[in-house]
Write an enzyme that holds these catalytic residues in place. Structure first.
Site, PDB file in Angstrom:
ATOM      1  N   ASN A   9       0.858  -1.183   0.000  1.00 23.29           N
ATOM      2  CA  ASN A   9       0.000   0.000   0.000  1.00 23.29           C
ATOM      3  C   ASN A   9       0.896   1.235   0.000  1.00 23.29           C
ATOM      4  O   ASN A   9       1.475   1.583   1.024  1.00 23.29           O
ATOM      5  CB  ASN A   9      -0.897  -0.029   1.247  1.00 23.29           C
ATOM      6  CG  ASN A   9      -1.727   1.223   1.390  1.00 23.29           C
ATOM      7  OD1 ASN A   9      -1.820   2.029   0.469  1.00 23.29           O
ATOM      8  ND2 ASN A   9      -2.336   1.394   2.559  1.00 23.29           N
ATOM      9  N   HIS A  98      -9.391   0.463   4.766  1.00 21.08           N
ATOM     10  CA  HIS A  98      -8.133   0.732   5.474  1.00 21.08           C
ATOM     11  C   HIS A  98      -8.421   1.641   6.674  1.00 21.08           C
ATOM     12  O   HIS A  98      -9.287   2.525   6.589  1.00 21.08           O
ATOM     13  CB  HIS A  98      -7.128   1.390   4.523  1.00 21.08           C
ATOM     14  CG  HIS A  98      -5.747   1.443   5.096  1.00 21.08           C
ATOM     15  ND1 HIS A  98      -5.377   2.386   6.011  1.00 21.08           N
ATOM     16  CD2 HIS A  98      -4.672   0.635   4.928  1.00 21.08           C
ATOM     17  CE1 HIS A  98      -4.113   2.174   6.373  1.00 21.08           C
ATOM     18  NE2 HIS A  98      -3.664   1.121   5.724  1.00 21.08           N
ATOM     19  N   GLU A 100      -7.002   4.116   7.788  1.00 19.98           N
ATOM     20  CA  GLU A 100      -6.887   5.556   7.509  1.00 19.98           C
ATOM     21  C   GLU A 100      -8.161   6.073   6.833  1.00 19.98           C
ATOM     22  O   GLU A 100      -8.555   7.219   7.044  1.00 19.98           O
ATOM     23  CB  GLU A 100      -5.633   5.835   6.660  1.00 19.98           C
ATOM     24  CG  GLU A 100      -4.374   5.635   7.495  1.00 19.98           C
ATOM     25  CD  GLU A 100      -3.152   5.201   6.709  1.00 19.98           C
ATOM     26  OE1 GLU A 100      -3.126   5.346   5.472  1.00 19.98           O
ATOM     27  OE2 GLU A 100      -2.208   4.684   7.343  1.00 19.98           O
ATOM     28  N   GLU A 170      -5.193  -5.517  10.394  1.00 22.84           N
ATOM     29  CA  GLU A 170      -4.203  -4.469  10.611  1.00 22.84           C
ATOM     30  C   GLU A 170      -4.482  -3.742  11.929  1.00 22.84           C
ATOM     31  O   GLU A 170      -5.299  -2.802  11.952  1.00 22.84           O
ATOM     32  CB  GLU A 170      -4.256  -3.454   9.464  1.00 22.84           C
ATOM     33  CG  GLU A 170      -3.952  -4.039   8.105  1.00 22.84           C
ATOM     34  CD  GLU A 170      -3.409  -2.979   7.169  1.00 22.84           C
ATOM     35  OE1 GLU A 170      -2.272  -3.129   6.728  1.00 22.84           O
ATOM     36  OE2 GLU A 170      -4.109  -1.989   6.923  1.00 22.84           O
ATOM     37  N   GLY A 176       2.372   2.011  10.721  1.00 24.69           N
ATOM     38  CA  GLY A 176       3.249   3.169  10.582  1.00 24.69           C
ATOM     39  C   GLY A 176       3.900   3.606  11.876  1.00 24.69           C
ATOM     40  O   GLY A 176       4.478   4.691  11.950  1.00 24.69           O
ATOM     41  N   SER A 216       3.492  -2.367  10.309  1.00 26.81           N
ATOM     42  CA  SER A 216       4.947  -2.372  10.490  1.00 26.81           C
ATOM     43  C   SER A 216       5.578  -3.724  10.176  1.00 26.81           C
ATOM     44  O   SER A 216       6.559  -4.116  10.811  1.00 26.81           O
ATOM     45  CB  SER A 216       5.311  -1.895  11.898  1.00 26.81           C
ATOM     46  OG  SER A 216       4.853  -0.567  12.099  1.00 26.81           O
TER      47      SER A 216
HETATM   48  C1  PEP Z   1      -0.731  -0.104   6.047  1.00 29.12           C
HETATM   49  O1  PEP Z   1      -0.901   1.088   5.916  1.00 29.12           O
HETATM   50  O2  PEP Z   1      -1.551  -0.893   5.559  1.00 29.12           O
HETATM   51  C2  PEP Z   1       0.438  -0.566   6.779  1.00 29.12           C
HETATM   52  C3  PEP Z   1       0.462  -1.801   7.187  1.00 29.12           C
HETATM   53  O3  PEP Z   1       1.433   0.361   6.993  1.00 29.12           O
HETATM   54  P1  PEP Z   1       2.874   0.080   7.659  1.00 29.12           P
HETATM   55  O4  PEP Z   1       3.402  -1.194   7.047  1.00 29.12           O
HETATM   56  O5  PEP Z   1       3.703   1.270   7.268  1.00 29.12           O
HETATM   57  O6  PEP Z   1       2.675  -0.054   9.123  1.00 29.12           O
END
Ligand code: PEP
Length: 253
Positions: A9, A98, A100, A170, A176, A216
């Protein structure tokens, strides 16, 4: 056997030239190094979907995905892109729900159910995201909270449609932040969600559903996470912006 999937992503990152270069680099590395049974997906900003999709040509296990879609087919929704439009442009995956999008654009479970419907009606594979906040994780009901997200956005689907959905767990506190769920924490949630799916769709359908981990996940920890019995790959944010790291993750099964 469940499909192994590693999806990147890109969020709102990269210029047009950088996106083209990253897609080309990823495509070359997938072709040369990633086993054919691992599906790799790049989800760039929508503006670059055409260019990124062009880079996937000739690489059987590489595809482009949108990061979002609107639930309506067309109309006066300035700035939005519909699932029908994505399908018409030859895109086959779309990330839906997601955290976000849920957090900054107030997307509800009901709205996400409509987006899932739109994606499926247009032949797209939804990469459906779910996950809990730190506050919820620190309470007693974090497993039930995430299961409820699946109930409210997916459980209206027929068994045939459900079979086309990929789920990404997630935990918001891990996205992040550099904080990764431990493999025990990921496995606990993934197994719980699979059990929840089994209650609705039966064990065979639940066993066939790919559940990705995101938060992450990187070149160093992917192997341990992907070794978990119920983790079928990853949705990768930051580490998907560096081709070598992303490919190391795709080779971590
Ligand atoms: C994401 O935004 O789906 C995600 C997993 O981000 P990150 O790997 O940067 O934590």
């Amino acid at each position: 056997m469940r499909k192994k999937i590693v999806a990147g992503n890109w969020k709102m990152n990269k210029t047009a030239a950088e996106a083209k270069a990253l897609a080309a680099e990823v495509a070359a590395l997938v072709k040369a190094e990633v086993p054919a049974d691992v599906q790799v997906i790049m989800a760039p900003p929508a503006l670059y979907l055409d260019a990124v999709q062009a880079a996937t040509a000739g690489v059987a296990n590489l595809a482009a995905s949108a990061q979002n879609c609107h639930e309506k087919a067309s109309g006066a929704y300035t700035g939005e892109i519909s699932a029908a439009m994505l399908a018409s442009a030859g895109i086959s995956y779309v990330i839906i729900g997601h955290s976000e999008r849920r957090q900054y654009f107030a997307e509800s479970n009901a709205q996400l159910a409509a987006k899932v419907d739109a994606a499926l009606a247009n032949g797209l594979t939804p990469l459906f995201c779910c996950g809990e906040s730190l506050e919820t994780r620190e309470g007693a009901d974090y497993l039930a909270f995430v299961a409820q997200q699946l109930t409210e956005s997916l459980f209206h689907l027929s068994a045939d449609d459900f079979a086309k959905v990929v789920i990404a767990y997630e935990p918001i506190w891990a996205i992040g932040t550099g904080l990764t769920a431990s493999s025990d924490q990921a496995q606990e949630m993934h197994a719980y969600l699979r059990g929840h799916l089994a209650k609705q769709y039966g064990q065979a359908a639940a066993d066939a559903c790919s559940i990705l981990y995101g938060g992450s996940c990187n070149a160093k920890n992917a192997q341990e996470l992907f070794a978990c019995a119920d983790v079928d790959g990853g949705l990768i944010g930051g580490a998907s912006l560096i081709a070598a790291d992303f490919i190391t993750i795709a080779k971590s099964f």
